[in-house]
Scaffold this motif. Structure first.
Motif, PDB file in Angstrom:
ATOM      1  N   LEU B 315      -2.478  -0.877  -2.176  1.00 49.71           N
ATOM      2  CA  LEU B 315      -2.529  -1.406  -3.668  1.00 49.71           C
ATOM      3  C   LEU B 315      -4.447  -1.936  -3.179  1.00 49.71           C
ATOM      4  O   LEU B 315      -5.506  -1.867  -4.745  1.00 49.71           O
ATOM      5  N   LYS B 317      -6.063   0.209  -2.358  1.00 50.01           N
ATOM      6  CA  LYS B 317      -7.041   2.043  -2.361  1.00 50.01           C
ATOM      7  C   LYS B 317      -7.470   1.623  -3.861  1.00 50.01           C
ATOM      8  O   LYS B 317      -8.075   2.419  -4.473  1.00 50.01           O
ATOM      9  N   LEU B 318      -5.794   1.387  -4.492  1.00 57.75           N
ATOM     10  CA  LEU B 318      -6.223   0.939  -6.298  1.00 57.75           C
ATOM     11  C   LEU B 318      -7.133   0.795  -6.607  1.00 57.75           C
ATOM     12  O   LEU B 318      -7.305   0.455  -8.232  1.00 57.75           O
ATOM     13  N   ILE B 319      -7.183  -0.285  -6.136  1.00 61.36           N
ATOM     14  CA  ILE B 319      -8.648  -1.625  -6.508  1.00 61.36           C
ATOM     15  C   ILE B 319      -9.695  -0.924  -5.887  1.00 61.36           C
ATOM     16  O   ILE B 319     -10.766  -1.782  -6.370  1.00 61.36           O
ATOM     17  N   GLY B 320      -9.657   0.136  -5.361  1.00 60.25           N
ATOM     18  CA  GLY B 320     -10.953   0.844  -4.884  1.00 60.25           C
ATOM     19  C   GLY B 320     -11.949   0.312  -3.382  1.00 60.25           C
ATOM     20  O   GLY B 320     -13.216   0.933  -3.037  1.00 60.25           O
ATOM     21  N   ALA B 394      -3.155   6.160  -3.740  1.00 59.57           N
ATOM     22  CA  ALA B 394      -3.331   4.549  -4.440  1.00 59.57           C
ATOM     23  C   ALA B 394      -2.248   4.999  -5.424  1.00 59.57           C
ATOM     24  O   ALA B 394      -1.515   3.407  -5.892  1.00 59.57           O
TER      25      ALA B 394
END
Lengths: 237, 400
Positions: B315, B317-320, B394
């Motif tokens: 998560l 990683k997904l949000i950066g 991600a």
């Protein structure tokens, strides 16, 4: 103004005679302040489309642009996709996906921290967003202490924290009852209007279809249309 | 906002137990360093406290500690006239184990010359030093005797007149000090039962030998009245005159036919190269094994903790979140585990070292070395967890 522009996007998994084409020449376009739905049965390629828009998977060919920046263009892509995501995108999931060891406020703060906003300013932003979404009084609670609807609102607050150009949502209403689902859709509408973000939802929740401005159907990897819905409140033609 | 701390906050009970386990392991690692230091201190304690500059022993032996050495006590007078020698003193060293009031007393007998005091007791914590040539002793408090206690050794009773602290032999046995004359008697004079038994055995041998081996019988008859050779000591301690070169005086003594002289440094080397060297390798090997075990355990704990947060990592990683943030979470948790364990090890050690059967000496260098080892352990142990965390896609946050 066009915020999401996907052009001739193709994604092929594997190679040779085991190759599976998950997405074929998909083209979609979503404007600022619009809500777009991507509909389709399981395995149709809608999650592949969403993950390609999010820059999580690399398409085989085509073009993906968010705002003025095309981060993927027929084999070329921007180097730091994670940075691109944190600057331009927000995410909302069916299962809310809050970080379990962070409180509601910290779940919002973490996005701000990653974006380089810290201290009192970050706390103010988080507080403001949580108040805006009606969960300001639950900000000190861990996700496990929040109801499904509250978790979804915190997730939306988190998605908004970095003021994204586009919010990508994966089945955001599937785990909610009709009333709460409608409430979330109303919230998306409000966010799109007030914050100016484009909202792209992957969904097969037909209860909520009327809330979208555009609907794209995905079937066997093909995106069939992008019909513009009539303005909200007017009867469908 | 520190994500590592926020995560640990959720599992503080389990994390605390893990820290305790790692801390106890580290306490063992530290203890083995202390045990080795204790071996060295015990081995060198008598040498250092003797105040001698040279140790003269039987020719070609490595006595009196590493090997048996025997030489007449009047040798002290011959050595005393060597140029550069200020004074000499006989020295006796051996271990005995005797019953006393229903328990066994095992201790090192050290005999020294009351006149020079060389090799005698230091660090008296109770009573006084030996004041008369016979029937008094000074014992280390580790022996469990008190001032005024009487111990029967050989033919005589010896009264404890003083107690020392920290005076032990190289094997860790407490030391009891006697005048060297008493030490000679305790070692060589048989008690009455032993004398009667020896006489009976000699008489039987004489009776058997007399008809056919008159020469042997005559020899046996002489042995009835033989007195044991009392005047043997294990070493002569030498105090040098100011400005005398120990190596030069030792070389002069070594040229004599029947003696070998060691400087105090050489005597210390003999001790360390003997029994202590083995102990050093033994404890060293054990420390290495314990360090490896600790590393494996820390790695396992960190890896398990990482596996439990794969979804939040995906998560993030997904949000950066950049990789350094995710690596920071894993590394900080690993270091927290190691450093809290380290503090526990120090506390446990300080609370228990004086209760160990042998001396455990842990100094600041040992503590700093362990701290460095802990940091390395944590970094190495994080590798698996880091690798796993960095491999998380991600997209896993989306697919669940």
């Amino acid at each position: 103004m066009e915020v999401v522009h996907i052009e001739n996007l193709t994604k092929v998994y594997g190679s040779g005679h085991t190759a599976v084409t998950a997405l074929r020449d998909a083209t979609i376009s979503v404007n600022r302040g619009e809500l777009a739905a991507i509909l389709g049965p399981s395995g149709s390629g809608k999650t592949t489309l969403l993950t390609a828009i999010a820059g999580i998977i690399e398409p085989t060919s085509g073009r993906v642009c968010i705002g003025q920046t095309c981060f993927y263009d027929n084999g070329w892509r921007v180097r730091d996709l994670r940075r691109f995501r944190r600057e331009h995108m927000g995410f909302i999931f069916q299962s809310h996906n809050l970080v379990p060891f962070l409180t509601a406020r910290e779940n919002v703060l973490v996005v701000l921290q990653i974006s380089g906003i810290t201290g009192a300013k970050a706390v103010d932003i988080a507080q403001e967003l949580l108040n805006y979404l009606g969960v300001g009084d639950r900000q000190a609670h861990l996700p496990e202490k929040l109801s499904g609807g509250e978790q979804q609102r915190v997730a939306i607050a988190r998605a908004l924290a970095n003021s994204p150009q586009v919010i990508l949502a994966d089945e955001p209403t599937a785990a909610l009852d009709t009333e709460r689902g409608k409430s979330v859709m109303a919230l998306f509408r409000q966010i799109a209007r007030e914050k100016g973000s484009a909202v792209v939802c992957v969904t097969h929740d037909h209860r909520m279809i009327e809330g979208f401005d555009r609907i794209y159907q995905v079937k066997d990897g093909r995106v069939t249309d992008g019909d513009q819905q009539p303005p909200k409140g007017e009867p469908p033609t | 906002m520190n994500l590592a701390v926020r995560d640990l906050r959720q599992h503080w009970g389990r994390f605390g137990l893990s820290c305790l386990g790692v801390g106890l392991l580290l306490a063992l690692v530290l203890s083995f360093a202390g045990i080795y230091n204790g071996f060295v201190a015990d081995a060198l304690g008598l040498i250092r406290s003797s105040g001698a500059d040279l140790w003269v022993v039987q020719k070609d032996t490595r006595g009196p500690f590493a090997e048996m050495s025997r030489l007449p006590d009047d040798v002290r007078y011959r050595i005393a006239v060597v140029p550069g020698v200020r004074e000499t003193s006989p020295y006796i060293f051996y271990t005995v184990q005797r019953p006393w009031h229903g328990r066994l007393l095992r201790f090192v007998v050290v005999g020294y010359d009351l006149g020079t005091g060389m090799g005698g007791p230091s660090q008296l914590v109770a009573g006084r030093g030996i004041a008369q040539a016979h029937y008094e002793m000074v014992a280390d408090q580790k022996l469990g005797l008190r001032v005024g206690d009487v111990v029967h050794l050989g033919l005589h009773d010896y009264t404890v007149v003083g107690l020392t602290r920290g005076m032990v032999g190289s094997g860790g046995d407490p030391v009891a000090f006697f005048s060297y004359q008493d030490a000679e008697e305790i070692q060589f004079v048989k008690d009455n039962w032993a004398i009667r038994n020896a006489r009976q055995r000699a008489l039987a041998a004489y009776t058997h030998a007399l008809p056919t081996q008159p020469t042997l019988a005559a020899g046996l008859a002489r042995s009835f009245s033989d007195n044991p050779e009392l005047h043997n000591v294990n070493a002569i301690l030498v105090h040098l005159a100011p400005g005398a070169d120990p190596a030069a005086v030792a070389a002069a003594i070594n040229r004599w036919e029947y003696f070998t002289a060691y400087t105090t440094a050489a005597q210390s080397e003999l001790m360390l190269a003997g029994s202590v060297a083995l102990a050093r390798r033994q404890t060293g090997l054990f420390r290495v094994l314990l360090t490896i075990v600790t590393t494996v355990i820390v790695a396992q704990i960190i890896y398990t903790m990482t596996l439990e947060k794969l979804k939040p990592i995906a998560l993030l990683k997904l949000i950066g979140a950049p990789n350094r943030l995710i690596m920071g979470v894993v590394l900080q948790q690993s270091l927290a585990l190691g450093l809290i364990g380290y503090v526990i090890a120090l506390v446990v050690g300080n609370l228990t070292y004086d209760k160990w059967p042998r001396r455990v000496l842990v100094g600041l260098p040992d503590q700093l070395l362990l701290l460095a080892i802990v940091v390395v352990i944590c970094l190495v142990a994080s590798a698996m967890g880091l690798r796993r965390a960095l491999r998380v896609e991600a997209g896993a946050a989306l697919t669940g």
